[in-house]
Enzyme design. Structure first.
Site, mmCIF file in Angstrom:
data_model
loop_
_atom_site.group_PDB
_atom_site.id
_atom_site.type_symbol
_atom_site.label_atom_id
_atom_site.label_comp_id
_atom_site.label_asym_id
_atom_site.label_seq_id
_atom_site.Cartn_x
_atom_site.Cartn_y
_atom_site.Cartn_z
ATOM 1 N N GLU A 110 -45.131 80.994 32.831
ATOM 2 C CA GLU A 110 -45.967 79.875 33.249
ATOM 3 C C GLU A 110 -47.024 79.593 32.188
ATOM 4 O O GLU A 110 -47.812 80.468 31.864
ATOM 5 C CB GLU A 110 -46.651 80.210 34.580
ATOM 6 C CG GLU A 110 -47.360 79.022 35.219
ATOM 7 C CD GLU A 110 -48.016 79.388 36.543
ATOM 8 O OE1 GLU A 110 -48.542 80.519 36.651
ATOM 9 O OE2 GLU A 110 -48.019 78.551 37.462
ATOM 10 N N LYS B 267 -64.551 83.300 47.983
ATOM 11 C CA LYS B 267 -65.015 83.438 46.615
ATOM 12 C C LYS B 267 -64.374 82.338 45.773
ATOM 13 O O LYS B 267 -63.180 82.378 45.524
ATOM 14 C CB LYS B 267 -64.660 84.812 46.032
ATOM 15 C CG LYS B 267 -65.283 84.989 44.621
ATOM 16 C CD LYS B 267 -64.647 86.105 43.815
ATOM 17 C CE LYS B 267 -63.499 85.631 42.934
ATOM 18 N NZ LYS B 267 -63.877 84.593 41.952
ATOM 19 N N GLU C 133 -50.603 82.651 47.253
ATOM 20 C CA GLU C 133 -50.049 81.418 46.680
ATOM 21 C C GLU C 133 -50.184 81.597 45.185
ATOM 22 O O GLU C 133 -51.288 81.524 44.650
ATOM 23 C CB GLU C 133 -50.850 80.205 47.125
ATOM 24 C CG GLU C 133 -50.797 79.921 48.602
ATOM 25 C CD GLU C 133 -49.559 79.124 48.996
ATOM 26 O OE1 GLU C 133 -49.314 79.029 50.195
ATOM 27 O OE2 GLU C 133 -48.859 78.623 48.095
ATOM 28 N N CYS D 124 -49.912 74.879 39.955
ATOM 29 C CA CYS D 124 -48.881 75.863 40.268
ATOM 30 C C CYS D 124 -47.540 75.160 40.464
ATOM 31 O O CYS D 124 -46.482 75.749 40.293
ATOM 32 C CB CYS D 124 -49.271 76.649 41.520
ATOM 33 S SG CYS D 124 -49.816 75.610 42.881
#
Lengths: 494, 511
Positions: A393, A186, A262, A296
Site C-alpha cells: 500500500e 484518540k 479497519e 484505504c
C-alpha cells in the site's frame, strides 16, 4: 485564533477533553500540529499519555455505571443528543471544513461538500438507530420465558487516522453512542484539531460528562495505553495493517477486549473491454488519486482487459497530467499535499522502487514545489503483480495499471493479496458483473462506480484489511453485548 | 378568534382565521382541503361546522370533501407517486430529514397546536401540551430515523441465481383517522407511510379537522413535494367511503369504531382488494390481584378508564378485582372518581373536559341508563356535569356482571365498570370472553402470576403494573375485532411496504 475563510474569529480548543472539561496533560507535554501545504506549525496541542488515558477511562467508567444519567437515559433521548450534535456540526460546517483543510491538506471545497456532509449524515443515521436496537423474545424449549437485551459493551477506546479526521470521528462516535457506550477517542497526532472542536460541540449538545473523552496524542504512547488498558472493554482502530496487528496482540495480552479493525488495502479495479471507457477512466483516476491517494479504498491495482489497455493507459496519463495540484484553499485545486514530510518521503521511495523494478513511469514521479509535501500525480504502466508497487500500500498519488486477458485470470490475480478491503468492476455485461462481484474477496465491491460510500452501507475488510464492519445496521453488533435472560415460567403456551 | 382575509401574494387571497395563541402571537387556522400543497374549496362548495365541545359553539365552517374531491386528491397522490417523480427519486435519508423537519416545526408551534387541539376536541390543555403534542413529535422523529434503515434481504436461493428483496412503498395510501387524539393519530399514520415512501390521502374526523389542517401547512413549509400528503376533511359515509372503495387507492388504514371497520373491509373486497389495516374498539380488561399495591392500582385503574374523557380505544373498561380486595378497591375508586376535576379544558387544574360532541354525549348517558336498568350498582356520578357543552360526571358502577351491556359494549366515556373475580384461571377466561382484544393489564407483585396472565390474555398490548404506556418504539394493535395489523415500532412499517423479490440468473453461483 483562526480567521481564514471566515468573517469572524474562532478559538479552537487545544487541550485534552475529559468529563466535559478541558484539561492539560498530566505530564505537561505538548506537541506541534502542522499545515502540510506549507510545512509550518499551526499550533501546539496538549499531549495525552498513559496517565491521561487512565483519567479518561475512570471518567468513562463512571459515566457508564449502573444508575448513571447515561445508563438511565431513554434510547430515543440518546438519539436526540446525536441529532443535536449533527445539527451543530451543520451549523459550524464552514469553520470545520476550514480547519480540516488547514490541518490535513484536503482541498477545501470537497471537504465542505463531501467530508462534512458525510459526517453530518452519519451522525443523523446513528441518531435514528438509538431506539431501534432490538433484542428478541425467543421460543425456547422448556417452561421458560426467554428474551435478549442488546446492552452497550461499556467503555470503548477508539483510535482514528489522519486521512478523514472528521468523518472518522463520526463513524466511531455514531454507533458507539447510539448503542449507549462511553468513549475514549484518540485522534491522529497529525490532525487533532477538528476532533477537539467536535468535543466542544458534544458538550454543547448536552451529552453527560464522561460519555465522550478526546485524547490527542501519539500511537506508541496514548494509543498503546488504550489498546492494553485493563479497564477498556473494546477497542476500534482504523489505520495501517502494521499497527492493527499490534492492537490485536495488545488486546490478547491484556484483558481480551473486543477488537474491530479497519486497515489498509491494495484494491483491485477491474476494467473490461465492454466498459464505458470515459466513465472507467475517470472513476479509476478518482479512485486512486482522491484525497492525494490517502484512502484505504484507493483503487491502486487497475486491471485493464487487453484489447483496451493501450487506449486506457493513454487516457489515464492524459487525465493525470491535467490533475490540478495546489493550495487546498484554491477552489480549482483537485489535489493537496501529502500529510507530512515522512509520508511524502515514503511515497517517493515507492516511486523509485517502481522505476528500479522495471515499471514504466508514464508521468509524474517527483515532489512538487518547495514548501509543503506535494507530489506530482504519477502513473505507472506495464506493472507486474510481483512488483512492490503492485503488492504494498503506497497511500499516495501513484496509479498502477496492469493488463489481463481472461475473467478467470483477473479474479485470481485480484484476490491474490493479503488485503481485501474493496474491489471494483467496470463492465456493461450483467453476467461479468455478477460473477466478478461474487468472486471478489473484498468487503465492498463497486460495479461501474468507485468510492460510492454511504452511511447506510456496511464497510470493512476481508483478510488483513481488518475485521468487523462499520456503518449500516451491521456495525451496531460491534457496539453491543447481547444478554440472554431466561425466566422460569409456569405453564408455557405458544 | 378573528376571521381575516390575509394577502399571501398579489394574485391570491387565502382565507383563514387568525387565532391568538397564549404566547401572544397569531397563528393561522386553515379550514380548506389540502391537495397538492394547495388549499382548495370543496367542488360542491359545501361546508360543515366544527364545534367547541366545551361550549357547544361553532368555531368555524370547514370545506366538506366528497367523492369528487377524493378523486382529485387521489389523482394528486398518484401523480406524486409516479415512477421518476421527485418523491420516488428522493434518497430515503432525505425522506427522513423531511419528517424530522416536520417534527421540528410542530415543536416550534407546540403551544398553538395544543390550544387548537383543546378548542376543537375538548381535552384539557395541560394534557394536550404535555402529552399529545410531545408524543406527536417523538413519533415523527422515530419514523424519520427508520426511512433509510428499512432493508430488504439478499437470499441464498437454490440454483444459479442471485436473489434479493426490495422494500418498496405500497403506493397511494388512504388514511382515515378519528377524533379522540387528532394530532397523534395523524402522526401515527403519516410517520410510517412517509418514511417508507408512500403518498397519502388522509380524511380527518369531521369533529376535529383543525389541527391536522394546520400540520398540512407545516408539511408544505418544510418542503414535502406536491401531492405527497393530501388532507380532506369530510364525513365518513361520503369522503371516507369514497376512499375505502376507490379503485386507485392501494391501501386503506382506518382507526375508529369496529362497526365502521367492518364496512371498510367489505369495501376493499368489493372494490380493488386494497390492503386494509384497522385499529378499532376495545373493552379492555384491567386485572387487579390481591397482592397488588392497592393505592397504585386504584390510581392507575382510574387513569386507565378516565383518561381523555374515557375516549380511548384501549380504555380499561372492565376492572376485574380479586375478591379479597374488592370492597376496598371499589371504595377507593369511588372516592377518587368523586375527586376528579371536571371543567373548562383551558383551566390547568382541569382533569376532565367535555365529551367530543352531542352524539357521544347522548350515547354515554344512554349506556348509564342501561347499566342502572340491568342492575349494576351506581356508586357515583351518572349524570350531566354542566349546563352547556358535553360534560358528564365521572361515573362508577360496582357489582357489574359479565353479561351486562355495560360490561360487553364499548361506552367510550367516563364510566367505570368494576367486577369481582376469585381465581386466575377464571379471570383469564372471563377477560378473553369478548370479541375485542386491544389491550389488557395486570396488577400484581408476583412474577409467576404476571407471566401467566400476560401470556394468556388475548390482547395486542399487555401492561404489567402500569397502564396506557405507549412509545413510538412499541407496536400497538388489536387481536380479533379490535383490528388487524400493528402500528408503531418497526412492525408499523410492514403494512406500508410491498416486498418485491428480484431474482437474477448468474453464470455460476458460489456461496
Amino acid at each position: 485564533h483562526l480567521t481564514h475563510t471566515l468573517t469572524h474569529t474562532y478559538l479552537p480548543p487545544l487541550s485534552i477533553f475529559i468529563n466535559n472539561e478541558w484539561q492539560d496533560s498530566v505530564s505537561g507535554k505538548v506537541f506541534s500540529v502542522y499545515n502540510p501545504a506549507t510545512g509550518e506549525q499551526i499550533c501546539e496541542v496538549q499531549e495525552a499519555d498513559k496517565a491521561d488515558v487512565d483519567k479518561a477511562v475512570q471518567a468513562a467508567r463512571l459515566a457508564f455505571s449502573l444508575g448513571s444519567v447515561w445508563r438511565r437515559m431513554d434510547a430515543s433521548e440518546r438519539g436526540r443528543l446525536l441529532a443535536k450534535l449533527a445539527d451543530l456540526v451543520e451549523r459550524d460546517s464552514i469553520y470545520l471544513a476550514t480547519i480540516e483543510s488547514l490541518n490535513s491538506g484536503k482541498p477545501f471545497l470537497p471537504t465542505l461538500f463531501v467530508d462534512l456532509q458525510a459526517t453530518i449524515k452519519t451522525l443523523r443515521y446513528f441518531a435514528g438507530y438509538a431506539d431501534k436496537i432490538h433484542g428478541a423474545s425467543i421460543p425456547m424449549d422448556g417452561e421458560y420465558l426467554t428474551f435478549t437485551r442488546h446492552e452497550p459493551i461499556g467503555v470503548c477506546g477508539q483510535i482514528i487516522p489522519w486521512n478523514f479526521p472528521l468523518m472518522m470521528t463520526a463513524w466511531k462516535l455514531g454507533p458507539a453512542l447510539s448503542c449507549g457506550n462511553t468513549v475514549l477517542l484518540k485522534p491522529a497526532e497529525e490532525t487533532p484539531l477538528t476532533c477537539l472542536y467536535i468535543a466542544a460541540l458534544v458538550k454543547e449538545a448536552g451529552f453527560p460528562p464522561g460519555v465522550v473523552n478526546i485524547l490527542p496524542g501519539f500511537g506508541p504512547t496514548a494509543g498503546a495505553a488504550i489498546a492494553s488498558h485493563m479497564d477498556i472493554d473494546k477497542v476500534a482502530f482504523t489505520g495501517s495493517t502494521e499497527v492493527g496487528k499490534l492492537i490485536q496482540e495488545a488486546a490478547g495480552k491484556s484483558n481480551l477486549k473486543r477488537v474491530t479493525l479497519e486497515l489498509g488495502g491494495k484494491n483491485p479495479n477491474i476494467i473490461f473491454a465492454d466498459a464505458d471507457m470515459d466513465l472507467a477512466v475517470e472513476q479509476a483516476h478518482q479512485g486512486v488519486f482522491f484525497n492525494a491517494g490517502q484512502c484505504c479504498t484507493a483503487g491502486s491495482r487497475i486491471y485493464v482487459e487487453e484489447p483496451i489497455y493501450d487506449e486506457f493507459v493513454r487516457r489515464s496519463v492524459e487525465r493525470a497530467k491535467r490533475r490540478i495540484v495546489g493550495s487546498p484553499f484554491d477552489p480549482t485545486t483537485e489535489q493537496g499535499p501529502q500529510i507530512s514530510r515522512e509520508h511524502q518521503t515514503r511515497v517517493l521511495e515507492f516511486i523509485q522502487t517502481g522505476i528500479s523494478e522495471g515499471a514504466k513511469l508514464e508521468c509524474g514521479g517527483k515532489a512538487l514545489g518547495l514548501k509543503g509535501f506535494f507530489i506530482e500525480p504519477t502513473v505507472f504502466s506495464s506493472v507486474r503483480d510481483d512488483m512492490i508497487i503492485a503488492k504494498e500500500e503506497i497511500f499516495g498519488p501513484v496509479q498502477q495499471i496492469m493488463k489481463f486477458k481472461t475473467i478467470e485470470e483477473v479474479i485470481e490475480r485480484a484476490n491474490n493479496s493479503d488485503y481485501g478491503l474493496v474491489a471494483a468492476v467496470f463492465t456493461n455485461n450483467i453476467n461479468k458483473a455478477m460473477t466478478v462481484s461474487t468472486a471478489m474477496q473484498a468487503g465492498t465491491v463497486w460495479i461501474n462506480c468507485f468510492n460510492a460510500l454511504s452511511t447506510q452501507c456496511p464497510f470493512g475488510g476481508y483478510k488483513m484489511s481488518g475485521n468487523g464492519r462499520e456503518l449500516g445496521e451491521s456495525c451496531l453488533r460491534e457496539y453491543t453485548e447481547e444478554k440472554t435472560i431466561t425466566m422460569k415460567m409456569v405453564n408455557k403456551n405458544s | 378568534i378573528r376571521t381575516t382575509w390575509a394577502l399571501i401574494t398579489p394574485e391570491q387571497w387565502e382565507p383563514h382565521l387568525n387565532i391568538e395563541c397564549c404566547t401572544g402571537s397569531y397563528f393561522s387556522c386553515w379550514f380548506f382541503l389540502f391537495i397538492n400543497n394547495e388549499w382548495h374549496d370543496a367542488i360542491s362548495g359545501k361546508t360543515f361546522p366544527t364545534v367547541n365541545p366545551a361550549t357547544g359553539e361553532v368555531i368555524c365552517q370547514v370545506a366538506e370533501a366528497d367523492v369528487a374531491d377524493v378523486d382529485k386528491a387521489v389523482k394528486a397522490a398518484r401523480d406524486a407517486f409516479r415512477f421518476g417523480s421527485p418523491w420516488r427519486r428522493m434518497d430515503a435519508s432525505d425522506r427522513g430529514l423531511l419528517l424530522s423537519r416536520l417534527a421540528d416545526a410542530i415543536e416550534r408551534d407546540a403551544a398553538y397546536l395544543a390550544e387548537l387541539e383543546t378548542l376543537d376536541n375538548g381535552k384539557p390543555y395541560a394534557v394536550a401540551f404535555s402529552v399529545d403534542v410531545p408524543m406527536v413529535i417523538k413519533c415523527l422523529r422515530y419514523y424519520a430515523g427508520w426511512a433509510d434503515k428499512w432493508e430488504g434481504k439478499t437470499i441464498p436461493i437454490d440454483g444459479d441465481y442471485f436473489c434479493y428483496t426490495r422494500h418498496e412503498p405500497v403506493g397511494v395510501c388512504g388514511q382515515i383517522i378519528p377524533w379522540n387524539f387528532p394530532l397523534l393519530m395523524q402522526a401515527w399514520k403519516l410517520g410510517p407511510a412517509l418514511a417508507t415512501g408512500n403518498t397519502v390521502v388522509m380524511k380527518v374526523a369531521e369533529q376535529t379537522p383543525l389541527t391536522a389542517l394546520y400540520v398540512a401547512s407545516l408539511i408544505k413549509e418544510v418542503g414535502f413535494p406536491d401531492g405527497v400528503v393530501n388532507i380532506v376533511p369530510g364525513m365518513g359515509p361520503t369522503a371516507g367511503a369514497a376512499i375505502a372503495k376507490h379503485m386507485d387507492v392501494d391501501k386503506v388504514a382506518f382507526t375508529g369504531s369496529t362497526e365502521v371497520g367492518h364496512l371498510i373491509q367489505q369495501a376493499s373486497g368489493s372494490s380493488n382488494l386494497k390492503r386494509v389495516t384497522l385499529e378499532l374498539g376495545g373493552k379492555s380488561p384491567n386485572i387487579i390481584l390481591s397482592d397488588a399495591s392497592l393505592e397504585d392500582a386504584v390510581e392507575q385503574s382510574h387513569f386507565a378508564l378516565f383518561f381523555n374523557q374515557g375516549q380511548c380505544c384501549c380504555a380499561g373498561s372492565r376492572t376485574y378485582v380479586q375478591a379479597d380486595v374488592y370492597d376496598e378497591f371499589v371504595e377507593r375508586s369511588v372516592e377518587r372518581a368523586r375527586r376528579r376535576v371536571v371543567g373548562n379544558p383551558f383551566d390547568l387544574k382541569t382533569e376532565q373536559g367535555p365529551q367530543v360532541d352531542q352524539e357521544q354525549f347522548n350515547k354515554i348517558l344512554g349506556y348509564i341508563s342501561v347499566g342502572k336498568r340491568e342492575g349494576a350498582k351506581l356508586m357515583c356520578g351518572g349524570g350531566v356535569a354542566a349546563d352547556r357543552g358535553y360534560f358528564i360526571q365521572p361515573t362508577v358502577f360496582g357489582d357489574v356482571q359479565d353479561n351486562m351491556t355495560i360490561a360487553r359494549e364499548e361506552i367510550f366515556g367516563p364510566v367505570m365498570q368494576i367486577l369481582k373475580f376469585k381465581t386466575l384461571e377464571e379471570v383469564i377466561t372471563r377477560a378473553n370472553d369478548t370479541k375485542y382484544g386491544l389491550a389488557a393489564a395486570v396488577f400484581t407483585k408476583d412474577i409467576d402470576k404476571a407471566n401467566y396472565l400476560s401470556n394468556g390474555l388475548r390482547a395486542g398490548t399487555v401492561w404489567i403494573n402500569c397502564y396506557d404506556v405507549f412509545g413510538a418504539q412499541a407496536p400497538f394493535g388489536g387481536y380479533k375485532a379490535s383490528g388487524n395489523g400493528r402500528e408503531l415500532g418497526e412492525y408499523g412499517l410492514e403494512s406500508y411496504t410491498e416486498v418485491k423479490t428480484v431474482t437474477i440468473k448468474v453464470p455460476q453461483k458460489n456461496s
